[in-house]
Design a protein around this motif. Structure first.
Motif, PDB file in Angstrom:
ATOM      1  N   LEU A   1     -16.192   5.027 -10.432  1.00  0.00           N
ATOM      2  CA  LEU A   1     -15.052   5.830 -10.010  1.00  0.00           C
ATOM      3  C   LEU A   1     -13.782   5.250 -10.621  1.00  0.00           C
ATOM      4  O   LEU A   1     -13.581   4.037 -10.593  1.00  0.00           O
ATOM      5  N   ASP A   2     -12.921   6.132 -11.158  1.00  0.00           N
ATOM      6  CA  ASP A   2     -11.646   5.634 -11.655  1.00  0.00           C
ATOM      7  C   ASP A   2     -10.641   5.582 -10.501  1.00  0.00           C
ATOM      8  O   ASP A   2     -10.932   5.981  -9.373  1.00  0.00           O
ATOM      9  N   SER A   3      -9.438   5.086 -10.791  1.00  0.00           N
ATOM     10  CA  SER A   3      -8.464   4.844  -9.723  1.00  0.00           C
ATOM     11  C   SER A   3      -8.026   6.139  -9.035  1.00  0.00           C
ATOM     12  O   SER A   3      -7.816   6.171  -7.813  1.00  0.00           O
ATOM     13  N   VAL A   4      -7.894   7.243  -9.789  1.00  0.00           N
ATOM     14  CA  VAL A   4      -7.463   8.513  -9.187  1.00  0.00           C
ATOM     15  C   VAL A   4      -8.565   9.051  -8.272  1.00  0.00           C
ATOM     16  O   VAL A   4      -8.282   9.556  -7.169  1.00  0.00           O
ATOM     17  N   GLU A   5      -9.825   8.940  -8.707  1.00  0.00           N
ATOM     18  CA  GLU A   5     -10.935   9.393  -7.867  1.00  0.00           C
ATOM     19  C   GLU A   5     -11.030   8.573  -6.586  1.00  0.00           C
ATOM     20  O   GLU A   5     -11.307   9.111  -5.510  1.00  0.00           O
ATOM     21  N   VAL A   6     -10.762   7.278  -6.696  1.00  0.00           N
ATOM     22  CA  VAL A   6     -10.779   6.421  -5.505  1.00  0.00           C
ATOM     23  C   VAL A   6      -9.699   6.850  -4.529  1.00  0.00           C
ATOM     24  O   VAL A   6      -9.935   6.987  -3.323  1.00  0.00           O
ATOM     25  N   ARG A   7      -8.480   7.094  -5.035  1.00  0.00           N
ATOM     26  CA  ARG A   7      -7.387   7.513  -4.160  1.00  0.00           C
ATOM     27  C   ARG A   7      -7.702   8.838  -3.475  1.00  0.00           C
ATOM     28  O   ARG A   7      -7.442   9.012  -2.279  1.00  0.00           O
ATOM     29  N   ALA A   8      -8.284   9.768  -4.236  1.00  0.00           N
ATOM     30  CA  ALA A   8      -8.612  11.074  -3.658  1.00  0.00           C
ATOM     31  C   ALA A   8      -9.680  10.936  -2.574  1.00  0.00           C
ATOM     32  O   ALA A   8      -9.556  11.535  -1.485  1.00  0.00           O
ATOM     33  N   TYR A   9     -10.722  10.180  -2.843  1.00  0.00           N
ATOM     34  CA  TYR A   9     -11.797  10.030  -1.858  1.00  0.00           C
ATOM     35  C   TYR A   9     -11.285   9.329  -0.597  1.00  0.00           C
ATOM     36  O   TYR A   9     -11.575   9.759   0.530  1.00  0.00           O
ATOM     37  N   ARG A  10     -10.496   8.262  -0.763  1.00  0.00           N
ATOM     38  CA  ARG A  10      -9.953   7.557   0.394  1.00  0.00           C
ATOM     39  C   ARG A  10      -9.040   8.475   1.205  1.00  0.00           C
ATOM     40  O   ARG A  10      -9.014   8.418   2.444  1.00  0.00           O
ATOM     41  N   ASN A  11      -8.284   9.346   0.517  1.00  0.00           N
ATOM     42  CA  ASN A  11      -7.413  10.284   1.202  1.00  0.00           C
ATOM     43  C   ASN A  11      -8.217  11.267   2.032  1.00  0.00           C
ATOM     44  O   ASN A  11      -7.867  11.564   3.193  1.00  0.00           O
ATOM     45  N   LEU A  12      -9.321  11.756   1.480  1.00  0.00           N
ATOM     46  CA  LEU A  12     -10.150  12.705   2.202  1.00  0.00           C
ATOM     47  C   LEU A  12     -10.889  12.048   3.365  1.00  0.00           C
ATOM     48  O   LEU A  12     -11.195  12.703   4.362  1.00  0.00           O
TER      49      LEU A  12
END
Length: 341
Positions: A7-18
Motif C-alpha cells: 500500500l502506498d501512503s495515499v492508500e494507507v491514509r484513505a483506508y485509515r480514514n474509512l
C-alpha cells in the motif's frame, strides 16, 4: 506493515480514514484527503480491488472499510511465505557454498576479503546478521569502519544484540575514538580495556569471525618505495572464519583476553574510564568463594553455610556478574588477579 501489504501512503491514509467512519462516498473522502472527486473514485476502486473496502449494501456510491484482519491478513501471510521461501533458498545456497569450499580442500571454512570498501561492507553485514551477541577486539587504526564511525552498531545495540568489546588502551588516547566508545557504552555495550590488543577481530553469534590484518606501512618518497624494485604497499585484508576448530580457538582467545582486562564505564562527567577494581565482594561472599575454591560442591557449600542450594547458586551468579566474567573458572581467575582471597 503497510509496505508489506503493498500500500502506498495515499492508500494507507484513505483506508485509515474509512476505518474511523461507518462509510463514505467518493466526494466525502475527497474532502477529507484534499483530493479531486475523480482521484478519490480511482482510489476507492483500487482499494476495492485489493479487498480493503466494499460497497455499502444498497448503495453503489458508499464505501466502507473491510475488517483489517480479513483485509490485511492474507496479504501479510503471503509476504511471510515469500520471506520463508527466501530464507530457505539462502540456507540451501549457504550449505552449497560451504560444501564447495570444503571440496576445494579447505579444512576450515575460511574466506579472504581484500580492500577497505569490501571489508566495510562485510563488517556491516556481519553486525546486521547477528541475533544474540557480538564479540570484538578493537585497536587503532580503523580499517573496516567508515570514517563517520560505526553507526550500524548503534542500530544493532538498539535491536537487543549484546556487544562485548575489548579495546586497546591507545584507543582511549584518540579523541574521535574515545567519543565513539563513550556513545557505545552509553547505549549498552560492555567494554573493557587492555594495555595491548594483538589483533582486530569481530565474532557474530559464535558462528562467524572476521579477522582483520593491517596494511603494510606506506614508504615515504625517499624510502625504498621510490626504487623500481620496491615491493608495493599491501592493501588491507581480512579473513572470515566459519564454524570449526579455528573459530573455537579464536573465541577462546577472546574470552582469555576479556577475563584479564579492566572494565570500562562512564564516569560522572560522562567520560569513559577504567572502572575502579579495588571493590571487593562482602565478607560472606568471600567465604562462599573460598569454599568453592577448595573443590566443594554447591550442595556441600550450602551445608557449610547453613543455607539452601538455590541461595548458593544465586550468590555465585551474583559474584560472576560482580566480577564481570561468564564462567566459574573465570571467576576464580579474576578473584586471584584482584587479590580477593
Amino acid at each position: 506493515m503497510y509496505e508489506s501489504a503493498s500500500l502506498d501512503s495515499v492508500e494507507v491514509r484513505a483506508y485509515r480514514n474509512l476505518v474511523r467512519v461507518r462509510e463514505a462516498t467518493p466526494s466525502q473522502l475527497a474532502r477529507r484527503l484534499n483530493l479531486s472527486g475523480r482521484e478519490a473514485a480511482r482510489l476507492l476502486a483500487t482499494l476495492e480491488a485489493k479487498g480493503l473496502v466494499s460497497r455499502a449494501e444498497g448503495s453503489a456510491q458508499r464505501f466502507r472499510a473491510s475488517p483489517p484482519d480479513l483485509a490485511l491478513g492474507p496479504l501479510l501471510l503471503s509476504r511471510q511465505q515469500e520471506l520463508h521461501a527466501a530464507e530457505s533458498v539462502m540456507a540451501e545456497l549457504t550449505e552449497e557454498y560451504r560444501r564447495q569450499t570444503r571440496r576445494r580442500g579447505s579444512v576450515e571454512t575460511v574466506e579472504t576479503v581484500t580492500g577497505a570498501p569490501a571489508m566495510a561492507r562485510t563488517f556491516d553485514q556481519l553486525q546486521r546478521g547477528a541475533r544474540d551477541e557480538i564479540l570484538a577486539l578493537c585497536k587503532p587504526p580503523n580499517v573496516a569502519v567508515p570514517s563517520r564511525g560505526n553507526d550500524t552498531q548503534l542500530e544493532v545495540l538498539a535491536s537487543g544484540v549484546r556487544y562485548r568489546a575489548l579495546y586497546e588502551r591507545s584507543a582511549l588516547e584518540v579523541p574521535p575514538e574515545v567519543f565513539r566508545i563513550r556513545e557505545f557504552v552509553a547505549c549498552g555495550e560492555q567494554a573493557r580495556v587492555a594495555a595491548e590488543v594483538p589483533v582486530k577481530m569481530a565474532v557474530a553469534d559464535r558462528q562467524l569471525a572476521m579477522l582483520v590484518s593491517s596494511p603494510l606501512p606506506t614508504m615515504d618518497a625517499g624510502g625504498p618505495a621510490a626504487t623500481p624494485c620496491a615491493e608495493p604497499t599491501a592493501r588491507p585484508s581480512a579473513v572470515l572464519v566459519r564454524p570449526g576448530a579455528l573459530l573455537d580457538a579464536l573465541i577462546a582467545f577472546f574470552e582469555s583476553l576479556w577475563a584479564g582486562a579492566s572494565p570500562l564505564a562512564l564516569t560522572e562527567d560522562g567520560l569513559v574510564g577504567e572502572r575502579e577494581s579495588d571493590r571487593t565482594p562482602p565478607p560472606e561472599d568471600l567465604l562462599l568463594l573460598s569454599l568453592l575454591l577448595t573443590g566443594l560442591t554447591d550442595t556441600a557449600v550450602a551445608g557449610q553455610l547453613g543455607t539452601s542450594l538455590r541461595t548458593v547458586q544465586r550468590r555465585i551468579r551474583d559474584l560472576i556478574e560482580f566480577a564481570g566474567v561468564r564462567t566459574r573458572m573465570q571467576l576464580a581467575w579474576e578473584a586471584s588477579r584482584r587479590g580477593w582471597l
